[in-house]
Design an enzyme around this catalytic site. Structure first.
Site, PDB file in Angstrom:
ATOM      1  CD1 TRP A   1      -1.891  -2.378   1.733  1.00 22.63           C
ATOM      2  CD2 TRP A   1      -2.832  -1.480  -0.094  1.00 22.63           C
ATOM      3  NE1 TRP A   1      -2.779  -3.289   1.220  1.00 22.63           N
ATOM      4  CE2 TRP A   1      -3.372  -2.763   0.107  1.00 22.63           C
ATOM      5  CE3 TRP A   1      -3.262  -0.730  -1.199  1.00 22.63           C
ATOM      6  CZ2 TRP A   1      -4.327  -3.321  -0.751  1.00 22.63           C
ATOM      7  CZ3 TRP A   1      -4.217  -1.282  -2.040  1.00 22.63           C
ATOM      8  CH2 TRP A   1      -4.734  -2.555  -1.824  1.00 22.63           C
TER       9      TRP A   1
ATOM     10  CE  LYS B   1      -8.681  -3.672   4.586  1.00 20.18           C
ATOM     11  NZ  LYS B   1      -8.872  -3.768   3.161  1.00 20.18           N
TER      12      LYS B   1
ATOM     13  CG  ASP C   1      -3.505   3.840   3.512  1.00 20.04           C
ATOM     14  OD1 ASP C   1      -4.614   3.711   4.074  1.00 20.04           O
ATOM     15  OD2 ASP C   1      -3.103   3.082   2.596  1.00 20.04           O
TER      16      ASP C   1
END
Ligand code: PMP
Length: 349
Positions: free
Chosen positions: A90, A184, A160
């Site tokens: 990511w 999530k 993030d």
């Protein structure tokens, strides 16, 4: 995973929202009813996550991925650079997107270690002129998580936090912008929650197409265009669920309890279950491990699925196993996993 009580409430109210004779997802996003839910969700988020008043909270579409591009488009101006700490998939994607826009310096990259650890503070040399420092607080695929937030010498951090949002208290004063996809720990997919420090927000470019303008979304209270109202509603219920169980402090207690159970099962297995991740980098949300052979791993995943333990296969890019223990995972779910791990080892060890 979402809390069962949240799913039950949604299913109960989906067809007729609180006696209105209409589903919430049929209503206009300008309707008073949705407006109340929307504003309450922002207030709940501020309360539960202890977000200081000098942060805006907005909801944007395009998930976390869209923020990989939107942040540099707004904050990485001509002649400026940003620092990136690349800790995995990511971090890499965010860095690649920023590099399309401007000067994105990877000041640390865990590539040589196969993205198995978080760097120590002394390994990080920031460019004093960087517009911001990008980091990913929890690498969902690699299973590594920052257990501290770096000192950057005052450069705002853009983080993030897609896979560990609302799982811990964070030092808000270090951040210029925090973003997280909702799917999530918050709600179904469909939004990113973006927290922007107010002074930092004033640095965002305004000479951009409308949807890319943070200033516009802030001014319009995230209602510049039609939002996915369903996602906001479920997030509202999830935040209330967190409040009802005792807030962030209780989430942290449960998170430690659950993660410790799985890591203990790995550590005491005498190498049957292996993780190459040092203790100070281990994720408490995504716990990854390997076994002696891919064949054995496949057997583990298949037999676990038969016992009702779903989703234990590691991401296709890395293989192995991954247990994602997000906020809504009950302790009993983790207990079932570690019992299965012990049982499987006995049979196959
Ligand atoms: N960042 C992290 C840490 C993630 O785990 C994910 C998705 N798994 C993303 C970004 C991408 O999120 P989205 O699919 O919402 O764009």
């Amino acid at each position: 995973m979402l809390p069962l009580t949240v799913l039950e409430e949604v299913s109960k109210k989906l067809v007729d929202f609180e006696g209105t004779g209409m589903s919430l997802i049929e209503m206009s996003h300008r309707d008073k009813i949705f407006d109340t839910i929307h504003n309450e969700t922002v207030a709940l988020m501020r309360d539960v996550y202890r977000v200081p008043d000098d942060f805006h909270i907005i909801f944007l579409q395009g998930g976390a991925t869209f923020q990989f591009g939107m942040v540099p488009m707004a904050f990485l101006k001509k002649g400026e650079s940003a620092d990136f700490i690349v800790t995995g998939t990511w971090g890499k994607k965010a860095h690649a997107d920023a590099a399309v826009v401007g000067m994105a310096n990877a000041i640390w990259d865990g590539r040589d270690d196969g993205y198995t650890r978080i760097p120590a503070q002394h390994e990080l040399k920031f460019n004093p002129d960087a517009a911001y420092v990008h980091m990913c607080s929890n690498e969902t695929i690699a299973g590594i998580q920052w257990q501290y937030f770096p000192e950057t010498g005052g450069i705002p951090i853009v983080a993030d936090m897609s896979s560990d949002v609302l799982s811990r208290r964070i030092p808000w004063e270090k951040f210029g912008l925090v973003f997280a996809g909702t799917q999530k720990n918050l709600a179904p997919a469909g939004l990113a929650v973006v927290f922007i420090q107010k002074d930092f927000a004033t640095r965002a470019r305004t000479d951009l197409p409308a949807y890319l303008r943070y200033d516009l979304h802030i001014k319009e209270n995230s209602l510049y265009n039609t939002p996915p109202t369903f996602v906001v509603w479920v997030m509202n219920l999830t935040l209330k669920w967190i409040q009802s169980i005792g807030g962030l402090q209780e989430i942290e207690r449960l998170r430690d309890l659950k993660a410790d159970m799985v890591y203990a099962a790995i550590d005491k297995s005498g190498g049957f279950y292996k993780t190459g991740i040092p203790k100070d980098s281990r994720s408490k949300m995504n716990i990854v491990w390997r076994m002696e052979s891919e064949e054995l791993e496949k057997k583990f995943v298949e037999e676990a699925a038969r016992e009702g333990l779903d989703g234990l296969k590691g991401h296709r890019s890395v293989g192995g196993m991954r247990a994602s223990v997000y906020n809504a995972m009950p302790v009993e779910g983790v207990k079932a996993l570690v019992d299965f791990m012990a049982h499987f080892m006995k049979k196959n060890g």
